[in-house]
Write an enzyme that holds these catalytic residues in place. Structure first.
Site: not given
Ligand SMILES: O=C(O)[C@@H](CO)OP(=O)(O)O
Ligand SMILES: [Mn+2]
Ligand SMILES: [Mn+2]
Length: 609
Positions: A192, A223, A486, A553
């Site tokens: 982001h 992230d 997540h 991820h």
């Protein structure tokens, strides 16, 4: 993104939605289905026409082997990579007979494709894939330089400081109060935002005359590693101190965890944005501290159940207890995230005079800009520092111009992925008559608590669409592998994967029933590795010997499987594209829909004899 308007469904007592519900007129504001039917601006030609060829030949040639009109299912498994098979790979450990059986088709009908780094338009091959770039690539058939890289280039070349978005915010600085606010995600995730970009931008603003900066920073842990917020905020505090020494009054003003404060998406829960508005704009939050690192450290220590993603909002106050950086008339505000989905709602709260999603209490008159323009249809926001990628002539536009009837469906958390991102970051439908977009409302609890999410409902809706005969192209996204991945909760991720497998089975059975064709693929990895690793690839363990969860991820490639009774026997995956990525999926599914893809799309993965 995506206004809700037009017809609403009437809910039956059935477990899942039915297409009848979708197509009937209804006024009930139910909480299960939110179809986006009617009321959207048509945008068939997509985005800016400035760089478009003068005359586009929209007519697609018929594929020499695959017949048009065979029902085709494209199922995107979100966060589902093909990774090393060990105890921390939830996809390997889960009981998923249907998806595992697809591998038997290798190499003719199952392969992997790249879903990260330069293969999907990210700056480097250290960048993990994500939903925005993955769905952009699959929808557009091209590798497009994405937001992260465009911002890097604009900052490095200095072009950002010469463009009109920057001139616009700069106007605020030279009359009191003239504070420059920055709101966004503080980490090195690159999904982001990236903190190094914010640091460069703050320095650049100072060099251009800015005397007062306030940062409203969101902690990540999604992230990047859980708990790493302290490292990033410490680094930011150092940079702010350096600016202060040079004469710029630069400080953190407020913050909170990205999943609880500010960064909602697809209108899943406006309360998240409201909390952010209170902390960032009004300077109000339950937690008040004089320093951001102290705020994060103390809140985490006092509440062992909280984490970076869900940190409650906090406000930085001075010695008298007054907030150091509420946003007031005459200030400038920049959202420094480049990715759209999780800042579109906050952008609306700043940009729209007439706004009813929550009570803003105070609506400051500010110079507001995004790092990028987040929605090409809505032109949201009007002012932005870097032009977004031009994603033109997407597959969706070609398909509606060739009469293809499409059903696109996911649950709220991924709904915009199969519509907005798919269509090159445009919130409207491409064709009112040919397309049905169906959103199944997501739960709002943390997804490890309900790991099955809406996989069954999505699969049932897709099944009904397949059996209805009303659609040529049925496109769905199953969110579980990603959203539960997540959370870092391995047991829940196993349940999530199993729910995905059942959903896939339901849809593939329907495809079998109608003699159709399917493709099952994914947008990037997540559930395929649930442990942080050392350089040798060994799982890192905590003091009790448990693996430290990986909540982000992965860099893994993703599977791509094709099949179904409608797929001619002589169609196979070619073997000369070992480095193919998600952008090659587009020409492939256009073939499976019976068309040759546009000549400038990345090549198809298929060969025929
Ligand atoms: O939740 C999100 O916003 C991102 C991770 O930051 O995940 P995805 O790209 O899969 O949507
Ligand atoms: Mn994703
Ligand atoms: Mn994700």
């Amino acid at each position: 993104m995506g206004k809700r308007s037009g017809k609403r469904p009437v809910l039956g007592k059935a477990v899942g939605p039915t297409l009848e519900h979708i197509e009937r007129d209804g006024t009930r504001d139910d909480d299960i289905l939110k179809p986006r039917i009617g009321g959207f601006k048509m945008n068939c030609c997509g985005g800016s026409s400035a760089t478009e060829p003068v005359k586009v030949d929209w007519k697609l040639k018929a594929h020499p082997v695959i017949k048009r009109g065979t029902p085709f299912l494209l199922c995107v498994l979100d966060g589902w990579g093909e990774n090393r098979e060990d105890d921390y790979n939830a996809i390997f450990k889960a009981s998923i007979p249907t998806i595992k059986a697809l591998k038997n088709g290798a190499p003719a009908r199952w392969r992997t494709i790249k879903a990260h780094g330069t293969a999907v338009g990210l700056p480097s091959d250290q960048d993990m894939g994500n939903s925005e770039v993955g769905h952009n690539a699959m929808g557009a058939g091209k590798v497009i330089e994405q937001g992260a890289g465009l911002v890097d280039t604009a900052l490095r070349s200095g072009k950002l400081y010469k463009d009109k978005g920057f001139a616009y915010i700069k106007q605020a600085w030279f009359n009191a109060p003239g504070t420059q606010h920055f709101i966004g995600l503080v980490s090195d995730g690159g999904v982001h935002s990236r903190y190094d970009q914010l640091a460069a931008l703050m320095k650049g603003c100072f060099e251009q005359g800015c005397k007062k900066i306030r940062v409203h920073g969101l902690t990540d842990g999604r992230d990047c590693a859980e708990g790493s917020s302290i490292k990033f905020f410490t680094e930011m505090e150092k940079d702010l101190e350096a600016l202060r020494k040079k004469g710029c009054d630069a400080r953190v003003a407020s913050g909170g965890g990205r999943m609880f404060v500010t960064m909602d998406r697809y209108e899943a829960d406006w309360k998240i944005v409201e909390r952010g508005w209170h902390a960032h704009v009004l300077g109000e939050a339950p937690h008040k501290f004089q320093n951001a690192v102290e705020a994060i450290t103390t809140i985490r220590k006092n509440d062992p159940d909280t984490n970076d993603q869900y940190l409650p909002p906090f406000v930085i106050v001075d010695k008298s207890g007054a907030p150091v950086g509420p946003i007031v008339d005459g200030d400038a505000v920049v959202i420094f995230n480049f990715r759209a989905d999780r800042v579109a709602q906050l952008s609306k709260a700043f940009e729209y005079e007439d706004f009813k999603k929550f009570d803003r209490k105070r609506y400051p008159k500010v110079k507001f800009a995004g790092m990028m323009q987040y929605d090409g249809d809505l032109k949201l926001p009007k002012n932005y520092l870097v032009s977004p990628p031009l994603i033109e002539r997407t597959s969706g536009v070609y398909l509606v111009k060739n009469g293809v009837r499409t059903f696109a469906c996911s649950e709220t958390q991924k709904f915009g992925h199969v519509t907005f991102f798919w269509n090159g970051n445009r919130s409207g439908k491409l064709d009112e008559k040919l397309e049905t977009y169906l959103e199944i409302v997501s739960d709002t609890c943390p997804f490890n608590e309900k790991p099955k999410m809406k996989a069954d409902q999505i699969a049932k809706a897709a099944k009904e669409a397949i059996l209805s005969g009303k659609y040529d192209f049925i496109r769905v996204n199953l969110a579980n592998g990603d959203m539960v991945g997540h959370t870092g909760d391995f047991g829940s991720v196993l349940v999530a994967c199993e729910a995905v497998d059942k959903g896939v089975k339901l849809m593939l059975d329907a495809i079998k029933q109608v003699g159709g064709i399917y493709m099952v693929t994914a947008d990037h990895g997540n559930a395929d590795d649930m442990a942080q690793r050392n350089k040798k690839g060994e799982a890192l363990k905590d003091e009790e010997g448990n693996a430290i969860p990986l909540t982000s991820h992965t860099l893994a490639p993703v599977p791509c499987a094709i099949g179904g009774p409608g797929l001619p026997a002589n169609i196979k995956f070619r073997s000369d594209l070992p480095n193919a990525g998600l952008a090659n999926v587009t020409a492939t599914f256009m073939n499976l829909l019976g068309f040759e893809a546009p000549a400038d799309y990345e090549p198809t993965l298929l060969k025929w004899t």
